[in-house]
Scaffold this motif. Structure first.
Motif, PDB file in Angstrom:
ATOM      1  N   SER A 179       0.987  -1.154  -0.047  1.00  0.00           N
ATOM      2  CA  SER A 179       0.069   0.017   0.006  1.00  0.00           C
ATOM      3  C   SER A 179       0.831   1.054  -0.096  1.00  0.00           C
ATOM      4  O   SER A 179       1.955   1.271   0.423  1.00  0.00           O
ATOM      5  CB  SER A 179      -1.107  -0.058   1.337  1.00  0.00           C
ATOM      6  N   LEU A 180       0.374   2.361  -0.445  1.00  0.00           N
ATOM      7  CA  LEU A 180       0.901   3.535  -0.380  1.00  0.00           C
ATOM      8  C   LEU A 180       0.296   4.438   0.260  1.00  0.00           C
ATOM      9  O   LEU A 180      -0.809   4.721  -0.047  1.00  0.00           O
ATOM     10  CB  LEU A 180       1.239   3.968  -1.983  1.00  0.00           C
ATOM     11  N   HIS A 181       1.004   5.162   1.322  1.00  0.00           N
ATOM     12  CA  HIS A 181       0.127   6.192   1.991  1.00  0.00           C
ATOM     13  C   HIS A 181       0.452   7.677   1.668  1.00  0.00           C
ATOM     14  O   HIS A 181       2.086   7.994   1.850  1.00  0.00           O
ATOM     15  CB  HIS A 181       0.226   6.007   3.693  1.00  0.00           C
ATOM     16  N   ILE A 182      -0.251   8.579   1.411  1.00  0.00           N
ATOM     17  CA  ILE A 182       0.177   9.885   0.957  1.00  0.00           C
ATOM     18  C   ILE A 182      -0.751  10.807   2.123  1.00  0.00           C
ATOM     19  O   ILE A 182      -1.824  10.951   1.992  1.00  0.00           O
ATOM     20  CB  ILE A 182      -0.497  10.128  -0.545  1.00  0.00           C
ATOM     21  N   ASP A 183       0.266  12.038   2.617  1.00  0.00           N
ATOM     22  CA  ASP A 183      -0.209  12.697   3.463  1.00  0.00           C
ATOM     23  C   ASP A 183      -0.324  13.908   2.476  1.00  0.00           C
ATOM     24  O   ASP A 183       0.747  14.388   1.741  1.00  0.00           O
ATOM     25  CB  ASP A 183       0.915  13.273   4.481  1.00  0.00           C
ATOM     26  N   ILE A 184      -1.442  14.812   2.461  1.00  0.00           N
ATOM     27  CA  ILE A 184      -1.830  15.807   1.759  1.00  0.00           C
ATOM     28  C   ILE A 184      -1.644  17.340   2.598  1.00  0.00           C
ATOM     29  O   ILE A 184      -2.499  17.130   3.732  1.00  0.00           O
ATOM     30  CB  ILE A 184      -2.967  15.836   0.878  1.00  0.00           C
ATOM     31  N   SER A 185      -1.011  17.919   2.321  1.00  0.00           N
ATOM     32  CA  SER A 185      -0.895  19.414   3.219  1.00  0.00           C
ATOM     33  C   SER A 185      -0.956  20.620   2.031  1.00  0.00           C
ATOM     34  O   SER A 185      -0.879  20.347   0.705  1.00  0.00           O
ATOM     35  CB  SER A 185       0.290  19.533   3.821  1.00  0.00           C
ATOM     36  N   VAL A 186      -1.249  21.829   2.640  1.00  0.00           N
ATOM     37  CA  VAL A 186      -1.216  22.895   1.954  1.00  0.00           C
ATOM     38  C   VAL A 186      -0.345  23.890   2.261  1.00  0.00           C
ATOM     39  O   VAL A 186      -0.040  23.875   3.405  1.00  0.00           O
ATOM     40  CB  VAL A 186      -2.826  23.539   2.030  1.00  0.00           C
ATOM     41  N   ILE A 187       0.391  24.415   1.170  1.00  0.00           N
ATOM     42  CA  ILE A 187       1.374  25.830   1.616  1.00  0.00           C
ATOM     43  C   ILE A 187       0.788  26.891   0.575  1.00  0.00           C
ATOM     44  O   ILE A 187       0.640  26.771  -0.603  1.00  0.00           O
ATOM     45  CB  ILE A 187       2.705  25.209   1.307  1.00  0.00           C
ATOM     46  N   ASN A 188       0.783  28.039   1.484  1.00  0.00           N
ATOM     47  CA  ASN A 188       0.428  29.390   0.732  1.00  0.00           C
ATOM     48  C   ASN A 188       1.214  30.457   1.207  1.00  0.00           C
ATOM     49  O   ASN A 188       2.081  30.171   2.026  1.00  0.00           O
ATOM     50  CB  ASN A 188      -1.089  29.560   1.303  1.00  0.00           C
ATOM     51  N   ARG A 189       1.191  31.583   0.559  1.00  0.00           N
ATOM     52  CA  ARG A 189       1.830  32.781   1.041  1.00  0.00           C
ATOM     53  C   ARG A 189       1.480  33.210   2.264  1.00  0.00           C
ATOM     54  O   ARG A 189       0.181  33.091   2.538  1.00  0.00           O
ATOM     55  CB  ARG A 189       1.748  33.799  -0.087  1.00  0.00           C
ATOM     56  N   PRO A 190       2.363  33.913   3.253  1.00  0.00           N
ATOM     57  CA  PRO A 190       1.882  34.514   4.490  1.00  0.00           C
ATOM     58  C   PRO A 190       0.626  35.413   4.048  1.00  0.00           C
ATOM     59  O   PRO A 190       0.567  36.140   3.332  1.00  0.00           O
ATOM     60  CB  PRO A 190       3.335  35.118   4.644  1.00  0.00           C
ATOM     61  N   GLY A 191      -0.282  35.196   5.213  1.00  0.00           N
ATOM     62  CA  GLY A 191      -1.408  36.162   5.102  1.00  0.00           C
ATOM     63  C   GLY A 191      -2.730  35.332   4.483  1.00  0.00           C
ATOM     64  O   GLY A 191      -3.758  35.992   4.753  1.00  0.00           O
ATOM     65  N   GLN A 192      -2.404  34.453   3.524  1.00  0.00           N
ATOM     66  CA  GLN A 192      -3.393  33.816   2.762  1.00  0.00           C
ATOM     67  C   GLN A 192      -3.968  33.025   4.047  1.00  0.00           C
ATOM     68  O   GLN A 192      -3.607  32.660   4.964  1.00  0.00           O
ATOM     69  CB  GLN A 192      -3.032  33.195   1.925  1.00  0.00           C
ATOM     70  N   HIS A 193      -5.098  31.919   3.640  1.00  0.00           N
ATOM     71  CA  HIS A 193      -5.735  31.216   4.497  1.00  0.00           C
ATOM     72  C   HIS A 193      -4.583  30.317   5.051  1.00  0.00           C
ATOM     73  O   HIS A 193      -3.565  30.110   4.540  1.00  0.00           O
ATOM     74  CB  HIS A 193      -7.095  30.535   3.862  1.00  0.00           C
ATOM     75  N   TRP A 194      -5.087  29.058   5.996  1.00  0.00           N
ATOM     76  CA  TRP A 194      -3.974  28.138   6.454  1.00  0.00           C
ATOM     77  C   TRP A 194      -2.861  27.847   5.414  1.00  0.00           C
ATOM     78  O   TRP A 194      -3.186  27.339   4.393  1.00  0.00           O
ATOM     79  CB  TRP A 194      -4.867  27.074   7.036  1.00  0.00           C
ATOM     80  N   SER A 195      -1.757  27.442   6.082  1.00  0.00           N
ATOM     81  CA  SER A 195      -0.551  26.994   5.336  1.00  0.00           C
ATOM     82  C   SER A 195       0.212  26.364   6.414  1.00  0.00           C
ATOM     83  O   SER A 195       0.540  26.479   7.374  1.00  0.00           O
ATOM     84  CB  SER A 195       0.152  28.036   5.110  1.00  0.00           C
ATOM     85  N   LEU A 196       0.676  25.070   5.680  1.00  0.00           N
ATOM     86  CA  LEU A 196       1.709  24.352   6.496  1.00  0.00           C
ATOM     87  C   LEU A 196       2.926  25.293   6.956  1.00  0.00           C
ATOM     88  O   LEU A 196       3.463  24.724   7.980  1.00  0.00           O
ATOM     89  CB  LEU A 196       2.306  23.090   5.627  1.00  0.00           C
ATOM     90  N   SER A 197       3.344  26.126   6.366  1.00  0.00           N
ATOM     91  CA  SER A 197       4.329  27.009   6.409  1.00  0.00           C
ATOM     92  C   SER A 197       4.093  27.807   7.832  1.00  0.00           C
ATOM     93  O   SER A 197       5.135  28.380   8.352  1.00  0.00           O
ATOM     94  CB  SER A 197       4.582  27.693   5.459  1.00  0.00           C
ATOM     95  N   ASP A 198       2.955  27.923   8.308  1.00  0.00           N
ATOM     96  CA  ASP A 198       2.481  28.578   9.488  1.00  0.00           C
ATOM     97  C   ASP A 198       3.145  27.809  10.724  1.00  0.00           C
ATOM     98  O   ASP A 198       3.121  28.568  12.007  1.00  0.00           O
ATOM     99  CB  ASP A 198       1.011  28.757   9.979  1.00  0.00           C
ATOM    100  N   TYR A 199       3.691  26.627  10.456  1.00  0.00           N
ATOM    101  CA  TYR A 199       4.057  25.791  11.658  1.00  0.00           C
ATOM    102  C   TYR A 199       5.740  25.544  11.476  1.00  0.00           C
ATOM    103  O   TYR A 199       6.060  24.715  10.608  1.00  0.00           O
ATOM    104  CB  TYR A 199       3.366  24.566  11.800  1.00  0.00           C
ATOM    105  N   GLU A 200       6.405  25.925  12.576  1.00  0.00           N
ATOM    106  CA  GLU A 200       7.742  25.763  12.450  1.00  0.00           C
ATOM    107  C   GLU A 200       8.360  24.226  12.255  1.00  0.00           C
ATOM    108  O   GLU A 200       9.248  23.872  11.744  1.00  0.00           O
ATOM    109  CB  GLU A 200       8.337  26.537  13.375  1.00  0.00           C
ATOM    110  N   ASP A 201       7.327  23.516  13.062  1.00  0.00           N
ATOM    111  CA  ASP A 201       7.754  22.023  13.219  1.00  0.00           C
ATOM    112  C   ASP A 201       7.821  21.309  11.834  1.00  0.00           C
ATOM    113  O   ASP A 201       8.436  20.392  11.795  1.00  0.00           O
ATOM    114  CB  ASP A 201       6.645  21.362  13.912  1.00  0.00           C
TER     115      ASP A 201
END
Length: 117
Positions: A23-45
């Motif tokens: 099986s192949l497991h894929i994690d899907i996240s979003v990255i956006n420019r600062p100030g836009q809606h939610w982004s993975l880049s908002d989290y230093e971790d």
């Protein structure tokens, strides 16, 4: 998981192995420019993942080669990123996304509410 133990969350993987498959497991996240809606880049971790991703395009990252290094503690990452590496085979980071909306469902919700009254 990090201890190579199977949990209920690994049901798909276990079922595939039971049937002689993979099986192949894929994690899907979003990255956006600062100030836009939610982004993975908002989290230093998740910085190591966001540093190789772009808000202008989709990025696919193979996480599997990291597992031996994390097992041997040659280098460390945040516990959140570590969990992502052991839970998924690939990370798909979606750039250039837009906020979601359920406006399309407003008539359905209104009809359901009227039925309840």
């Amino acid at each position: 998981g990090p201890a190579n133990t199977y949990t209920l969350g690994n049901l798909v993987s276990e079922l595939a192995r039971f049937n002689g498959l993979d099986s192949l497991h894929i994690d899907i996240s979003v990255i956006n420019r600062p100030g836009q809606h939610w982004s993975l880049s908002d989290y230093e971790d998740y910085a190591p993942l966001t540093e190789v991703s772009s808000p202008d395009r989709w990025t696919l990252v193979d996480l599997r080669p990291l597992r031996p290094y994390l097992h041997s503690r040659i280098f460390e990452v945040s516990s959140e990123l570590r969990g992502k590496v052991f839970a998924s085979d690939l990370a798909l980071v979606l750039g250039n996304t837009h906020e979601g909306s359920i406006d399309w469902a407003a008539p359905l919700i209104e009809a359901a509410q009227q039925k309840q009254n």
